[in-house]
Design an enzyme around this catalytic site. Structure first.
Site, PDB file in Angstrom:
ATOM      1  N   ARG A  29      72.726 -14.169  89.265  1.00 23.28           N
ATOM      2  CA  ARG A  29      73.120 -14.051  87.934  1.00 23.28           C
ATOM      3  C   ARG A  29      71.965 -14.211  86.912  1.00 23.28           C
ATOM      4  NH1 ARG A  29      77.542 -18.996  88.177  1.00 23.28           N
ATOM      5  NH2 ARG A  29      75.925 -19.814  89.675  1.00 23.28           N
ATOM      6  N   LYS A  89      71.172 -21.409  86.241  1.00 22.83           N
ATOM      7  CA  LYS A  89      71.030 -22.887  87.166  1.00 22.83           C
ATOM      8  C   LYS A  89      70.016 -23.630  86.527  1.00 22.83           C
ATOM      9  CE  LYS A  89      72.838 -23.066  90.839  1.00 22.83           C
ATOM     10  NZ  LYS A  89      74.447 -23.476  90.855  1.00 22.83           N
ATOM     11  N   TYR A 108      73.400 -24.464  83.217  1.00 24.55           N
ATOM     12  CA  TYR A 108      73.781 -25.616  84.022  1.00 24.55           C
ATOM     13  C   TYR A 108      72.725 -26.561  84.392  1.00 24.55           C
ATOM     14  CZ  TYR A 108      78.120 -22.885  84.814  1.00 24.55           C
ATOM     15  OH  TYR A 108      79.413 -21.908  84.639  1.00 24.55           O
ATOM     16  N   HIS A 110      73.585 -30.226  85.891  1.00 24.46           N
ATOM     17  CA  HIS A 110      74.351 -31.155  86.850  1.00 24.46           C
ATOM     18  C   HIS A 110      73.149 -32.077  87.120  1.00 24.46           C
ATOM     19  CE1 HIS A 110      77.704 -28.839  87.646  1.00 24.46           C
ATOM     20  NE2 HIS A 110      76.858 -27.693  87.713  1.00 24.46           N
ATOM     21  N   GLU A 132      77.962 -27.444  81.892  1.00 19.65           N
ATOM     22  CA  GLU A 132      79.139 -28.039  82.487  1.00 19.65           C
ATOM     23  C   GLU A 132      79.739 -29.334  81.855  1.00 19.65           C
ATOM     24  OE1 GLU A 132      75.855 -28.173  83.540  1.00 19.65           O
ATOM     25  OE2 GLU A 132      75.465 -30.285  84.083  1.00 19.65           O
ATOM     26  N   ILE A 192      92.734 -24.639  87.418  1.00 22.58           N
ATOM     27  CA  ILE A 192      92.135 -23.453  87.220  1.00 22.58           C
ATOM     28  C   ILE A 192      91.929 -22.471  88.604  1.00 22.58           C
ATOM     29  CG2 ILE A 192      90.388 -21.834  86.330  1.00 22.58           C
ATOM     30  CD1 ILE A 192      91.736 -23.739  84.281  1.00 22.58           C
ATOM     31  N   VAL A 193      91.435 -23.031  89.499  1.00 26.06           N
ATOM     32  CA  VAL A 193      91.209 -22.571  90.860  1.00 26.06           C
ATOM     33  C   VAL A 193      92.514 -22.141  91.625  1.00 26.06           C
ATOM     34  CG1 VAL A 193      90.122 -22.893  93.330  1.00 26.06           C
ATOM     35  CG2 VAL A 193      88.795 -23.577  91.345  1.00 26.06           C
ATOM     36  N   ASP A 212     100.621 -30.063  93.689  1.00 24.41           N
ATOM     37  CA  ASP A 212      99.962 -31.030  92.534  1.00 24.41           C
ATOM     38  C   ASP A 212     100.694 -32.521  92.332  1.00 24.41           C
ATOM     39  OD1 ASP A 212      97.634 -29.602  90.324  1.00 24.41           O
ATOM     40  OD2 ASP A 212      98.593 -31.662  89.875  1.00 24.41           O
ATOM     41  N   VAL A 253      91.476 -29.181  94.491  1.00 26.38           N
ATOM     42  CA  VAL A 253      91.613 -30.321  93.890  1.00 26.38           C
ATOM     43  C   VAL A 253      90.458 -30.852  93.095  1.00 26.38           C
ATOM     44  CG1 VAL A 253      91.853 -32.879  94.180  1.00 26.38           C
ATOM     45  CG2 VAL A 253      93.431 -31.123  95.314  1.00 26.38           C
ATOM     46  N   LEU A 254      90.831 -31.410  92.012  1.00 29.52           N
ATOM     47  CA  LEU A 254      89.684 -31.920  91.238  1.00 29.52           C
ATOM     48  C   LEU A 254      90.143 -33.223  90.671  1.00 29.52           C
ATOM     49  CD1 LEU A 254      86.884 -31.885  90.105  1.00 29.52           C
ATOM     50  CD2 LEU A 254      87.720 -30.829  88.052  1.00 29.52           C
ATOM     51  N   VAL A 281      87.579 -24.817  98.415  1.00 27.33           N
ATOM     52  CA  VAL A 281      86.678 -24.474  97.196  1.00 27.33           C
ATOM     53  C   VAL A 281      86.077 -25.690  96.484  1.00 27.33           C
ATOM     54  CG1 VAL A 281      86.874 -23.292  94.714  1.00 27.33           C
ATOM     55  CG2 VAL A 281      88.324 -22.459  96.694  1.00 27.33           C
ATOM     56  N   ASP A 284      82.390 -28.434  96.456  1.00 29.40           N
ATOM     57  CA  ASP A 284      80.987 -28.837  95.844  1.00 29.40           C
ATOM     58  C   ASP A 284      81.520 -30.602  95.286  1.00 29.40           C
ATOM     59  OD1 ASP A 284      83.232 -27.990  94.141  1.00 29.40           O
ATOM     60  OD2 ASP A 284      81.829 -27.435  92.666  1.00 29.40           O
ATOM     61  N   VAL A 312      81.939 -22.331 101.214  1.00 28.21           N
ATOM     62  CA  VAL A 312      80.672 -21.989 100.584  1.00 28.21           C
ATOM     63  C   VAL A 312      80.833 -22.574  99.066  1.00 28.21           C
ATOM     64  CG1 VAL A 312      79.616 -20.038  99.608  1.00 28.21           C
ATOM     65  CG2 VAL A 312      80.739 -19.829 101.750  1.00 28.21           C
ATOM     66  N   ASN A 314      78.901 -22.228  96.365  1.00 28.26           N
ATOM     67  CA  ASN A 314      78.454 -21.329  95.409  1.00 28.26           C
ATOM     68  C   ASN A 314      79.289 -20.032  95.474  1.00 28.26           C
ATOM     69  OD1 ASN A 314      76.611 -20.533  97.250  1.00 28.26           O
ATOM     70  ND2 ASN A 314      75.233 -19.870  95.437  1.00 28.26           N
TER      71      ASN A 314
HETATM   72  N1  LIG Z   1      83.007 -23.690  95.641  1.00 30.01           N
HETATM   73  C1  LIG Z   1      82.622 -23.062  94.411  1.00 30.01           C
HETATM   74  O1  LIG Z   1      82.024 -22.068  94.439  1.00 30.01           O
HETATM   75  C2  LIG Z   1      83.334 -23.439  93.273  1.00 30.01           C
HETATM   76  C3  LIG Z   1      83.512 -22.770  92.006  1.00 30.01           C
HETATM   77  C4  LIG Z   1      84.115 -22.938  91.148  1.00 30.01           C
HETATM   78  C5  LIG Z   1      84.841 -24.401  91.146  1.00 30.01           C
HETATM   79  N2  LIG Z   1      84.735 -25.179  92.326  1.00 30.01           N
HETATM   80  C6  LIG Z   1      85.492 -26.477  92.302  1.00 30.01           C
HETATM   81  O2  LIG Z   1      87.061 -26.154  92.693  1.00 30.01           O
HETATM   82  C7  LIG Z   1      87.600 -27.508  92.271  1.00 30.01           C
HETATM   83  C8  LIG Z   1      88.879 -27.242  91.356  1.00 30.01           C
HETATM   84  O3  LIG Z   1      88.515 -26.815  89.975  1.00 30.01           O
HETATM   85  P1  LIG Z   1      89.409 -26.255  89.125  1.00 30.01           P
HETATM   86  O4  LIG Z   1      88.479 -25.911  87.666  1.00 30.01           O
HETATM   87  O5  LIG Z   1      90.546 -25.846  89.423  1.00 30.01           O
HETATM   88  O6  LIG Z   1      89.791 -28.046  88.561  1.00 30.01           O
HETATM   89  P2  LIG Z   1      91.105 -28.146  87.560  1.00 30.01           P
HETATM   90  O7  LIG Z   1      90.640 -29.457  86.997  1.00 30.01           O
HETATM   91  O8  LIG Z   1      91.423 -27.045  86.773  1.00 30.01           O
HETATM   92  O9  LIG Z   1      92.286 -28.648  88.766  1.00 30.01           O
HETATM   93  C9  LIG Z   1      92.212 -29.545  89.585  1.00 30.01           C
HETATM   94  C10 LIG Z   1      93.806 -29.766  90.023  1.00 30.01           C
HETATM   95  O10 LIG Z   1      93.919 -30.679  91.057  1.00 30.01           O
HETATM   96  C11 LIG Z   1      95.198 -31.450  90.764  1.00 30.01           C
HETATM   97  N3  LIG Z   1      95.225 -32.681  91.392  1.00 30.01           N
HETATM   98  C12 LIG Z   1      94.413 -33.896  91.374  1.00 30.01           C
HETATM   99  N4  LIG Z   1      94.575 -34.711  92.417  1.00 30.01           N
HETATM  100  C13 LIG Z   1      95.448 -33.929  93.321  1.00 30.01           C
HETATM  101  C14 LIG Z   1      96.144 -34.325  94.520  1.00 30.01           C
HETATM  102  N5  LIG Z   1      95.964 -35.607  95.181  1.00 30.01           N
HETATM  103  N6  LIG Z   1      96.851 -33.426  95.221  1.00 30.01           N
HETATM  104  C15 LIG Z   1      96.936 -32.323  94.563  1.00 30.01           C
HETATM  105  N7  LIG Z   1      96.549 -31.912  93.232  1.00 30.01           N
HETATM  106  C16 LIG Z   1      96.029 -32.843  92.794  1.00 30.01           C
HETATM  107  C17 LIG Z   1      94.965 -31.824  89.278  1.00 30.01           C
HETATM  108  O11 LIG Z   1      96.170 -32.091  88.844  1.00 30.01           O
HETATM  109  C18 LIG Z   1      94.544 -30.334  88.759  1.00 30.01           C
HETATM  110  O12 LIG Z   1      95.758 -29.878  88.396  1.00 30.01           O
HETATM  111  C19 LIG Z   1      86.369 -28.221  91.692  1.00 30.01           C
HETATM  112  O13 LIG Z   1      85.893 -29.245  92.508  1.00 30.01           O
HETATM  113  C20 LIG Z   1      85.283 -27.455  91.042  1.00 30.01           C
HETATM  114  O14 LIG Z   1      84.207 -28.061  91.211  1.00 30.01           O
HETATM  115  C21 LIG Z   1      84.238 -24.632  93.413  1.00 30.01           C
END
Ligand SMILES: NC(=O)c1ccc[n+]([C@@H]2O[C@H](COP(=O)([O-])OP(=O)(O)OC[C@H]3O[C@@H](n4cnc5c(N)ncnc54)[C@H](O)[C@@H]3O)[C@@H](O)[C@H]2O)c1
Length: 387
Positions: A29, A89, A108, A110, A132, A192-193, A212, A253-254, A281, A284, A312, A314
């Site tokens: 990127r 990064k 970013y 971190h 972030e 979001i994811v 959720d 989940v986050l 996902v 991380d 993966v 990233n």
């Molecule tokens: N691997 C990658 O390349 C990559 C890229 C982007 C984001 N991510 C990761 O993806 C994850 C999700 O990100 P996001 O932006 O969607 O977060 P977000 O905060 O938008 O969504 C997280 C959701 O998880 C729900 N949640 C919490 N506890 C729960 C449980 N016990 N059971 C079910 N749902 C539950 C929350 O209510 C929320 O709706 C994060 O860890 C983020 O760092 C990874």
């Protein structure tokens, strides 16, 4: 002298913006597109881009030159030319010495997971503004959202692919065809994811269930999702009941500031159909599937108990063209305000930027980072209130 004056005087309207080439392994990127460069030069700012910085995302040096930017041959010259450094990064060790007191770094970072970086940025006395931690009043993180959108959509693309038999999957087509049942996709976490993953999977015709813990979130999802997406309360009982019927499970989940909970434990793999695909996902943040370990784009999958894991860390790195555009769409309005007004006054229009400052002129101004390394903390207001 001129450079430094324009930086410390926020009323000065010309900013020198520098964009180094990302040198972290496999990072394609770039922090500014030619379109973004044009916006800056149109407003009288100077833009310096390191040679070939945009190539990984499909942007030639010529495209930047046509936008009024200057191309510099080395990373040293690029850092030296800039007051505001725009990156993707965090700086890696070989860049530490290039960062100077005159710099505002917008990238970013971190920090909380990287003590050497934190100490190097303290030593540099630069202003470090982390994508972030820019946080809006409603707690959303506008500079993390675009990458979650990319990863959520990609999770289904990858999952659909790995469900093919030659790649180790069950051999089921996500949407099926008339006369056959579609695949069943379970999505853990409807943020979001999860939302983007559900839209992609349902669009391809799969049967989707989003788990959720937030009723409010599930009410919202129920009202916007198509009929082939259902929501379900996330708890062990419900998850255990449904995993024997799943073809693809996406972990999304986050829990902010905490490790992800293990919603799928090792013993549950035995209850899954052979060739089920897991895409975690959330890897991380430690992953919400116990057996997930971070993998790379070179070596993305492994199999345990006949269940294929894709973890993966990233994911957006594989689609740098889309990721660069998505990221810069979100960062550019902030970067423009920083260039026009300086970092202190930019917070008037965008109060969320205040949360983005992590280190200012040798002091840590983000509490969680100071606590991580037991280092002194100075509130950001101390600097913002200074004339
Ligand atoms: N691997 C990658 O390349 C990559 C890229 C982007 C984001 N991510 C990761 O993806 C994850 C999700 O990100 P996001 O932006 O969607 O977060 P977000 O905060 O938008 O969504 C997280 C959701 O998880 C729900 N949640 C919490 N506890 C729960 C449980 N016990 N059971 C079910 N749902 C539950 C929350 O209510 C929320 O709706 C994060 O860890 C983020 O760092 C990874």
């Amino acid at each position: 002298m001129f450079i430094f004056e324009s930086f410390i005087n926020p009323k000065h309207s010309i900013m020198r913006i520098a964009v180094p080439k990302e040198i972290k392994n496999n990072e394609n990127r770039v922090a500014l597109t030619p379109a973004g460069a044009q916006e800056f030069t149109k407003n009288g700012h100077e833009v310096f881009v390191q040679e070939s910085a945009g190539l990984g995302s499909g942007f030639s040096d010529e495209a930047y030159i046509n936008s009024g930017a200057k191309i510099l041959p080395t990373i040293e010259e690029t850092y030296d030319a800039g007051e505001m450094i725009m990156k993707v990064k965090e700086p890696i060790a070989s860049e530490y010495e290039l960062i100077q007191e005159k710099h505002l770094l917008f990238t970013y970072f971190h920090f909380a997971s990287n003590e050497p970086l934190t100490r190097a940025m303290i030593k540099s006395k630069a202003v470090c503004l982390a994508y972030e931690t820019v946080e809006k009043e409603d707690k959303t993180l506008p500079l993390l959202v675009p990458m979650s959108e990319v990863a959520g959509r990609m999770a289904i693309q990858k999952g659909a692919n790995y469900l093919e038999k030659p790649l180790g999957g069950r051999g089921i087509l996500l949407g099926g065809v008339p006369g056959t049942l579609p695949a069943k996709v379970l999505i853990l976490g409807g943020g979001i994811v999860g939302t983007q993953a559900a839209l992609m999977a349902s669009g391809l015709g799969a049967d989707v269930i989003i788990f959720d813990v937030s009723l409010q979130r599930m009410r919202h999802l129920s009202s916007i999702m198509p009929k082939n997406v259902k929501t379900m309360m996330s708890n062990e009982y419900n998850i255990r009941n449904l995993i024997p019927t799943a073809d693809l499970i996406v972990g999304a989940v986050l829990i902010p500031g905490a490790k992800a909970p293990h919603l799928i434990t090792r013993d549950m793999l035995k209850e899954m159909l052979p060739g089920t695909v897991l895409v975690d996902v959330a890897v991380d943040q430690g992953g919400c599937i116990e057996t997930c370990q971070p993998t790379t784009h070179e070596n993305p999958t492994y199999t345990i108990d006949g269940v294929l894991h894709y973890c993966v860390a990233n994911m957006p790195g594989a689609v740098p063209y889309t990721s660069t555009l998505a990221l810069t769409n979100a960062t550019l309005p902030y970067a423009m305000e920083l260039a026009q007004k300086g970092w202190k006054d930019a917070c008037s229009k965008f109060p969320e930027l205040e949360f983005g400052f992590n280190i200012i002129k040798g002091d840590i101004v983000y509490k969680a980072v100071a606590e991580s390394f037991k280092l002194p903390f100075v509130p950001v207001s101390y600097f913002l209130n200074q004339a």
